[in-house]
Design a protein around this motif. Structure first.
Motif, mmCIF file in Angstrom:
data_model
loop_
_atom_site.group_PDB
_atom_site.id
_atom_site.type_symbol
_atom_site.label_atom_id
_atom_site.label_comp_id
_atom_site.label_asym_id
_atom_site.label_seq_id
_atom_site.Cartn_x
_atom_site.Cartn_y
_atom_site.Cartn_z
ATOM 1 N N ASN A 1 1.005 -1.295 -0.011
ATOM 2 C CA ASN A 1 -0.016 0.179 0.112
ATOM 3 C C ASN A 1 0.756 1.323 -0.122
ATOM 4 O OD1 ASN A 1 0.851 -0.009 2.595
ATOM 5 N ND2 ASN A 1 -1.282 -0.260 3.604
ATOM 6 N N SER B 1 -7.644 -1.532 1.433
ATOM 7 C CA SER B 1 -7.981 -0.271 1.239
ATOM 8 C C SER B 1 -8.208 0.218 2.803
ATOM 9 C CB SER B 1 -9.548 -0.498 0.729
ATOM 10 O OG SER B 1 -9.628 -0.582 -0.567
ATOM 11 N N PHE B 2 -8.677 -0.595 3.831
ATOM 12 C CA PHE B 2 -8.928 -0.204 5.089
ATOM 13 C C PHE B 2 -7.640 0.147 5.603
ATOM 14 C CE2 PHE B 2 -8.657 -1.416 9.780
ATOM 15 C CZ PHE B 2 -9.545 -0.566 9.935
ATOM 16 N N ASN C 1 -4.877 1.209 4.168
ATOM 17 C CA ASN C 1 -4.631 2.560 3.417
ATOM 18 C C ASN C 1 -5.169 3.739 4.115
ATOM 19 O OD1 ASN C 1 -2.645 2.232 1.498
ATOM 20 N ND2 ASN C 1 -4.136 1.643 -0.117
ATOM 21 N N GLU C 2 -6.635 3.660 4.407
ATOM 22 C CA GLU C 2 -7.209 4.560 4.942
ATOM 23 C C GLU C 2 -6.601 4.964 6.575
ATOM 24 O OE1 GLU C 2 -11.723 4.491 5.198
ATOM 25 O OE2 GLU C 2 -11.842 4.371 3.029
ATOM 26 N N SER C 3 -6.410 3.768 7.139
ATOM 27 C CA SER C 3 -5.819 4.135 8.373
ATOM 28 C C SER C 3 -4.122 4.313 8.553
ATOM 29 C CB SER C 3 -5.958 2.514 9.309
ATOM 30 O OG SER C 3 -7.146 2.126 9.263
ATOM 31 N N GLU C 4 -3.633 4.445 7.502
ATOM 32 C CA GLU C 4 -2.218 4.534 7.123
ATOM 33 C C GLU C 4 -1.436 3.475 7.921
ATOM 34 O OE1 GLU C 4 -1.454 8.843 8.577
ATOM 35 O OE2 GLU C 4 -2.969 9.540 7.066
#
Length: 354
Positions: free
Chosen positions: A19, A98-99, A101-104
């Motif tokens: 990611n 995706s999760f 990525n959103e959470s870095e």
């Protein structure tokens, strides 16, 4: 993009970054769970850690909101052998990458996780850093060591709730002392018809007693139990006044409040498949665990306390109870969240004591 896990002793494991996050440091631990990776990623007990999943394929059912342990990602990084390219499940709301990525949260895949796990088992838990560049290895090693040192203090302050919240309504009220509780524990208590007042870890005796509870539940959470001295003091003050049930970190805090000591395990207990023996009936339960510390058996005051449960993997102490007072604790997660559970009856025992 190529990626690396650099450990504080200089060992490097190569893989592929999946990611957009290219760097994170934390304590490197492994979980033997075959299922429920989303619960692990959002479990407050994993706060500040880079988790190595020993199961070779992760992400095949995606993510859904109802299966989270808490609302946010708690891990610092994830190390996998393989992540599913095409997840599929009728309840899926988002895919793993995706999760994260959103959470870095960085994900390092194509790593020989078997070799890495065996290395941790032989050398012990240590700090590590996920990175895309190892040109300055000395600096990375120092960062990995620093990450390990930072996890020796009070981690509960990062994951405990900020406000008091009431859950459900019931004839019996309990206070949940939140050291980093999971959704599964809360749901298990609600399911048993209790009124739950969840309070921050900073709450002291007077604050708790003013809520007029009939019992106190001390939750699981991250880090070194000896670092949360104020929680230990509050627990010591509560003993003898109300029935108390401690789980995970709450078990260790209760033992410390009763005069015992704790120590750091070489590589911890993390997974959904840990066998524990009940010394009262010789039954063996398969339990869900996530902890890096344990209660030192030689420090137990046998005139007051009775050892009730023992790990069949390393013989460590897994449960205690007071001989005269309605006070007991277990090291594992009785709700089995994530994972299969046959130990939910410990919640029933707590309800009976109220």
């Amino acid at each position: 993009m190529k990626g690396y896990l650099v450990l504080e002793n200089g060992r490097v494991f190569e893989g592929k970054l999946l990611n957009d996050c290219s760097m994170a440091n934390g304590e490197v631990v492994f979980s033997t769970a075959m299922i429920s990776y989303q619960d692990i990623i959002t479990d407050p007990s994993y706060f500040g850690q880079i988790v190595v999943m020993t199961y070779p394929l992760v992400g095949n059912v995606g993510f859904n909101e109802k299966s989270f342990s808490s609302r946010l990602a708690m891990v610092k990084g994830l190390v996998l052998r393989e992540a599913t390219d095409f997840p599929s499940h009728y309840e899926m709301e988002m895919d793993l990458i995706s999760f994260l990525n959103e959470s870095e949260i960085p994900v390092l895949t194509e790593v020989d996780t078997r070799a890495l796990t065996k290395f941790i088992r032989s050398e012990g838990i240590m700090g590590g850093i996920i990175t895309h560049n190892i040109d300055n290895k000395k600096r990375l090693i120092n960062q990995a060591k620093k990450a390990s040192e930072e996890l020796t203090g009070d981690l509960v302050r990062y994951v405990t709730r900020k406000n008091v919240m009431k859950y459900s309504s019931g004839q019996k009220r309990i206070v949940l002392l939140d050291l980093g509780t999971k959704r599964g524990a809360l749901e298990s208590l609600i399911k048993r018809g209790l009124e739950i007042i969840a309070v921050p870890a900073t709450y002291e005796l007077e604050d708790i007693m003013s809520l007029k509870p009939e019992g106190v539940f001390i939750s699981d959470g991250p880090g070194d139990p000896e670092a949360i001295k104020s929680v230990i003091e509050t627990t010591r003050d509560l003993i003898g006044k109300l029935p108390i049930f401690g789980v995970g970190l709450g078990h260790q805090v209760l033992a410390l409040a009763l005069g015992a000591k704790t120590f750091k395990l070489a590589y911890g207990h993390r997974g959904t498949n840990h066998p524990v023996k009940d010394l009262s009936n010789n039954r063996v339960y398969i339990t869900t665990q996530n902890h890096g510390y344990a209660v030192l058996e030689s420090s137990i005051n046998h005139s007051e306390l009775e050892i009730t449960l023992r790990s069949l993997n390393d013989n460590s102490l897994e449960g205690i109870k007071h001989k005269n007072l309605p006070v007991f604790s277990v090291q594992f997660d009785p709700e089995g969240f994530p994972g299969y559970s046959e130990t939910g009856f410990f919640y029933d025992k707590f309800v009976e004591l109220l």
